[in-house]
Motif scaffolding. Structure first.
Motif, mmCIF file in Angstrom:
data_model
loop_
_atom_site.group_PDB
_atom_site.id
_atom_site.type_symbol
_atom_site.label_atom_id
_atom_site.label_comp_id
_atom_site.label_asym_id
_atom_site.label_seq_id
_atom_site.Cartn_x
_atom_site.Cartn_y
_atom_site.Cartn_z
ATOM 1 N N HIS A 53 0.846 -1.186 0.000
ATOM 2 C CA HIS A 53 0.000 0.000 0.000
ATOM 3 C C HIS A 53 0.885 1.240 0.000
ATOM 4 C CE1 HIS A 53 -3.356 -2.584 1.266
ATOM 5 N NE2 HIS A 53 -2.480 -3.143 2.078
ATOM 6 N N THR A 54 0.412 2.315 -0.600
ATOM 7 C CA THR A 54 1.098 3.600 -0.497
ATOM 8 C C THR A 54 0.384 4.402 0.578
ATOM 9 O OG1 THR A 54 1.720 3.555 -2.811
ATOM 10 C CG2 THR A 54 1.786 5.685 -1.728
ATOM 11 N N HIS A 55 1.144 4.792 1.595
ATOM 12 C CA HIS A 55 0.562 5.530 2.724
ATOM 13 C C HIS A 55 1.526 6.593 3.215
ATOM 14 C CE1 HIS A 55 -3.132 3.311 3.564
ATOM 15 N NE2 HIS A 55 -2.468 2.209 3.291
ATOM 16 N N GLU A 56 0.981 7.495 3.981
ATOM 17 C CA GLU A 56 1.760 8.527 4.637
ATOM 18 C C GLU A 56 2.047 8.062 6.063
ATOM 19 O OE1 GLU A 56 1.063 13.085 4.103
ATOM 20 O OE2 GLU A 56 -0.100 12.415 5.836
ATOM 21 N N ARG A 91 1.415 5.359 10.871
ATOM 22 C CA ARG A 91 0.611 5.767 9.723
ATOM 23 C C ARG A 91 -0.249 6.946 10.151
ATOM 24 N NH1 ARG A 91 -2.239 0.600 7.094
ATOM 25 N NH2 ARG A 91 -3.611 2.303 6.489
ATOM 26 N N ASP A 96 -3.042 7.858 8.839
ATOM 27 C CA ASP A 96 -4.477 7.615 8.684
ATOM 28 C C ASP A 96 -5.082 6.789 9.810
ATOM 29 O OD1 ASP A 96 -3.113 5.332 7.830
ATOM 30 O OD2 ASP A 96 -4.617 4.816 6.321
ATOM 31 N N ASN A 97 -4.267 5.917 10.448
ATOM 32 C CA ASN A 97 -4.866 5.066 11.477
ATOM 33 C C ASN A 97 -3.979 4.834 12.705
ATOM 34 O OD1 ASN A 97 -2.962 3.227 10.603
ATOM 35 N ND2 ASN A 97 -4.444 1.819 9.665
ATOM 36 N N ILE A 148 5.819 9.693 2.460
ATOM 37 C CA ILE A 148 4.828 8.977 1.657
ATOM 38 C C ILE A 148 5.600 7.862 0.988
ATOM 39 C CG2 ILE A 148 3.250 9.072 -0.298
ATOM 40 C CD1 ILE A 148 2.840 12.058 0.348
ATOM 41 N N TRP A 170 3.342 -3.024 9.902
ATOM 42 C CA TRP A 170 3.799 -2.593 8.589
ATOM 43 C C TRP A 170 5.307 -2.382 8.560
ATOM 44 C CZ3 TRP A 170 0.140 -3.195 5.166
ATOM 45 C CH2 TRP A 170 -1.177 -3.102 5.577
#
Length: 180
Positions: A5-8, A24, A26-27, A50, A67
């Motif tokens: 996955h591509t995440h920040e 992360r 986002d979470n 990112i 991750w």
């Protein structure tokens, strides 16, 4: 099933050995970042990255750190992203324009050996040696590994638990006699 996955993610901790950990954005799940990837991305503590993350392949560690960063596409300082200001003038925080001086590795090797042969030191951590020779622990760690491979210094891995795959602590000495 695609597990990449591509995440920040925000870098929240960098160990003495140069391993990074982040969350992360986002979470809040934990992300492991290898020393090599941190160095290649020129990433630092409190940077927002990112990148491509993959599911942690080490099942025992997956619950704590689900991750692992595989690639960093972009890196920005969190203060820039969040629009934080400081009392420091902008010209004081700009990146230097001159090239950093290359390290004199033979001289650093001699300093390390002299330090480890000193009467005040029996064994020490990478960060202790980094303080003496003035080299970042991430760069110094690989140099110490190379010195160990050449038989110039001794490395001891200390594990907290018997079933650990990675060391809890890495110690350096001039020879193995100091551990007897």
């Amino acid at each position: 099933m695609n597990l990449t996955h591509t995440h920040e993610f925000l870098i929240t901790h960098i160990t003495d050995t140069g391993t990074g950990f982040g969350v992360r954005t986002d979470n809040g799940e934990s992300v492991h970042i290898s020393p090599r990837l941190l160095q290649q991305a020129h990433a630092n503590l409190d940077d927002i990255c990112i990148g491509i993350i993959v599911q942690n392949s080490v099942e025992d560690q997956r619950q704590r750190t689900p991750w692992v960063a595989a690639y960093v596409q972009e890196r920005r300082a969190a203060r820039d992203v969040l629009g934080l200001t400081t009392d420091v003038p902008a010209e004081a925080v700009q990146t230097p324009t001159e090239e950093p001086k290359p390290f004199d590795w033979p001289a650093i090797t001699a300093q390390i050996i002299a330090y480890l042969q000193g009467t005040d030191v029996t064994y020490c951590e990478t960060s202790d040696i980094a303080d003496v020779v003035g080299v970042d622990t991430r760069k110094l760690s690989q140099h110490l590994e190379n010195m160990h491979e050449r038989g110039e210094i001794c490395r001891a891995y200390v594990a907290q638990r018997a079933n650990q795959q990675r060391a809890t602590l890495v110690l350096w000495s001039i020879n193995a006699d100091v551990y007897k």
